[in-house]
Design a protein around this motif. Structure first.
Motif, PDB file in Angstrom:
ATOM      1  N   ASN A  36      -7.402  -3.543  -1.213  1.00  0.00           N
ATOM      2  CA  ASN A  36      -7.964  -2.344  -0.007  1.00  0.00           C
ATOM      3  C   ASN A  36      -7.763  -0.678  -0.391  1.00  0.00           C
ATOM      4  O   ASN A  36      -6.620  -0.860  -1.716  1.00  0.00           O
ATOM      5  CB  ASN A  36      -7.682  -2.875   1.667  1.00  0.00           C
ATOM      6  N   GLU A  37      -8.026  -0.676  -0.212  1.00  0.00           N
ATOM      7  CA  GLU A  37      -8.001   1.113   0.276  1.00  0.00           C
ATOM      8  C   GLU A  37      -6.369   1.595   0.277  1.00  0.00           C
ATOM      9  O   GLU A  37      -5.794   2.730   0.056  1.00  0.00           O
ATOM     10  CB  GLU A  37      -8.899   2.101   0.375  1.00  0.00           C
ATOM     11  N   LYS A  38      -5.985   0.721   0.949  1.00  0.00           N
ATOM     12  CA  LYS A  38      -4.155   1.620   1.769  1.00  0.00           C
ATOM     13  C   LYS A  38      -3.154   0.280   0.884  1.00  0.00           C
ATOM     14  O   LYS A  38      -1.710   0.536   1.083  1.00  0.00           O
ATOM     15  CB  LYS A  38      -4.391   1.318   3.135  1.00  0.00           C
ATOM     16  N   GLY A  39      -3.805  -0.269  -0.971  1.00  0.00           N
ATOM     17  CA  GLY A  39      -2.751  -1.024  -1.139  1.00  0.00           C
ATOM     18  C   GLY A  39      -2.632  -2.781  -0.424  1.00  0.00           C
ATOM     19  O   GLY A  39      -1.743  -3.015  -0.941  1.00  0.00           O
ATOM     20  N   GLU A  40      -3.555  -3.135   0.558  1.00  0.00           N
ATOM     21  CA  GLU A  40      -2.730  -4.328   1.247  1.00  0.00           C
ATOM     22  C   GLU A  40      -3.410  -5.200   0.113  1.00  0.00           C
ATOM     23  O   GLU A  40      -5.071  -4.998   0.171  1.00  0.00           O
ATOM     24  CB  GLU A  40      -3.381  -4.592   2.375  1.00  0.00           C
ATOM     25  N   ALA A 103      -7.936   4.467  -4.701  1.00  0.00           N
ATOM     26  CA  ALA A 103      -7.785   4.478  -3.320  1.00  0.00           C
ATOM     27  C   ALA A 103      -7.947   5.222  -2.625  1.00  0.00           C
ATOM     28  O   ALA A 103      -8.590   5.712  -1.572  1.00  0.00           O
ATOM     29  CB  ALA A 103      -6.584   3.318  -3.510  1.00  0.00           C
ATOM     30  N   GLU A 104      -7.849   6.618  -3.296  1.00  0.00           N
ATOM     31  CA  GLU A 104      -7.666   8.080  -2.479  1.00  0.00           C
ATOM     32  C   GLU A 104      -8.921   8.844  -2.566  1.00  0.00           C
ATOM     33  O   GLU A 104      -9.446   8.419  -1.127  1.00  0.00           O
ATOM     34  CB  GLU A 104      -6.463   8.992  -3.169  1.00  0.00           C
ATOM     35  N   SER A 106     -11.496   6.993  -2.610  1.00  0.00           N
ATOM     36  CA  SER A 106     -12.398   6.201  -2.020  1.00  0.00           C
ATOM     37  C   SER A 106     -12.363   6.119   0.040  1.00  0.00           C
ATOM     38  O   SER A 106     -12.985   6.437   0.561  1.00  0.00           O
ATOM     39  CB  SER A 106     -12.484   3.999  -1.692  1.00  0.00           C
ATOM     40  N   MET A 107     -11.259   6.082   0.439  1.00  0.00           N
ATOM     41  CA  MET A 107     -11.091   6.949   1.671  1.00  0.00           C
ATOM     42  C   MET A 107     -11.073   8.439   2.157  1.00  0.00           C
ATOM     43  O   MET A 107     -11.726   8.469   2.124  1.00  0.00           O
ATOM     44  CB  MET A 107      -9.261   7.275   1.774  1.00  0.00           C
ATOM     45  N   THR A 110     -14.563   7.468   2.416  1.00  0.00           N
ATOM     46  CA  THR A 110     -14.822   7.123   3.350  1.00  0.00           C
ATOM     47  C   THR A 110     -14.851   8.063   4.838  1.00  0.00           C
ATOM     48  O   THR A 110     -16.190   7.910   5.654  1.00  0.00           O
ATOM     49  CB  THR A 110     -14.272   5.756   4.010  1.00  0.00           C
ATOM     50  N   GLU A 111     -14.133   8.809   5.023  1.00  0.00           N
ATOM     51  CA  GLU A 111     -14.315   9.574   5.656  1.00  0.00           C
ATOM     52  C   GLU A 111     -15.216  10.903   5.493  1.00  0.00           C
ATOM     53  O   GLU A 111     -16.118  11.303   6.541  1.00  0.00           O
ATOM     54  CB  GLU A 111     -13.105  10.454   5.099  1.00  0.00           C
ATOM     55  N   HIS A 119     -12.848  -2.802   5.000  1.00  0.00           N
ATOM     56  CA  HIS A 119     -11.703  -2.672   3.959  1.00  0.00           C
ATOM     57  C   HIS A 119     -12.169  -2.491   2.524  1.00  0.00           C
ATOM     58  O   HIS A 119     -13.735  -3.005   2.820  1.00  0.00           O
ATOM     59  CB  HIS A 119     -11.277  -4.026   3.180  1.00  0.00           C
TER      60      HIS A 119
END
Length: 202
Positions: A36-40, A103-104, A106-107, A110-111, A119
């Motif tokens: 996911n976007e947090k690396g999880e 990832a950055e 995508s976040m 989203t914001e 996710h």
């Protein structure tokens, strides 16, 4: 030597077939793991016991922009994540192709759009998208708490990129969730998706 060559060719054919295997509604949804976007690492089967909505997305696609620019997608996300439904937005755009984001990025998206998926998942190799026969953005799926695929197809009934059509369309995802959460069968379980083609690696 000929037998070995034939065996290898057959194995490769079977591997390709497995990757592109057709999913079936009312059958178990194929399990997968993506970052996911947090690396999880997020695994579908970890959410067994909850409804899961899968949304294939590409922020540069006009059909996706129709549903995000009007807040239609955000309202669905808020409605169902508020009822403990897991919403997974999947990006299968390959690096260098339309819709690929870090990832950055995508976040930030989203914001900026005030979206609320559980996710955002990255599928740059396209393996999960092909596993689910995902063809367009958006392409939507509903998985029930038992892990069964209950809906696959379009977000709604009007195949256009015009936000004005949203109000008069039948929202298949919303109608499907309403039916399932009331203990009923989904009326339209499989519909033809519409939107931009997914920009797979190959």
């Amino acid at each position: 030597m000929k037998f070995k060559t034939l065996f290898i060719a057959l194995f490769c054919m079977l591997s390709v077939f497995a990757t592109h295997a057709k999913i079936e509604v009312d059958k178990p949804a194929p399990d997968f793991s993506l970052v996911n976007e947090k690396g999880e690492t997020v695994t579908l089967s970890d959410h067994k016991g909850k409804y899961v909505i899968l949304e294939w997305t590409n922020h540069l696609c006009p059909y996706v922009q129709k549903h995000y620019g009007s807040d239609n997608m955000q309202k669905l996300q808020e409605e169902y994540t508020g009822q403990d439904v897991v919403w997974l937005s999947v990006i299968s755009s390959a690096p260098g192709k339309q819709g690929y984001v870090t990832a950055e990025e995508s976040m930030a998206l989203t914001e900026e759009r005030e979206a609320s998926p559980t996710h955002v998942l990255f599928d740059p190799e396209g393996d999960v998208g092909k596993m689910y026969s995902a063809k367009t953005t958006p392409h939507m799926y509903i998985i029930d708490p038992q892990g069964m695929l209950r809906y696959a197809g379009a977000i709604d009934s009007i195949k256009s990129a015009n936000p004005a059509d949203i109000a008069r369309a039948d929202n298949y995802v919303d109608l499907g969730m309403i039916s399932l959460m009331a203990g009923q069968q989904v009326d339209k379980k499989l519909t033809a998706p519409y939107g931009c083609s997914i920009k797979y690696k190959s």
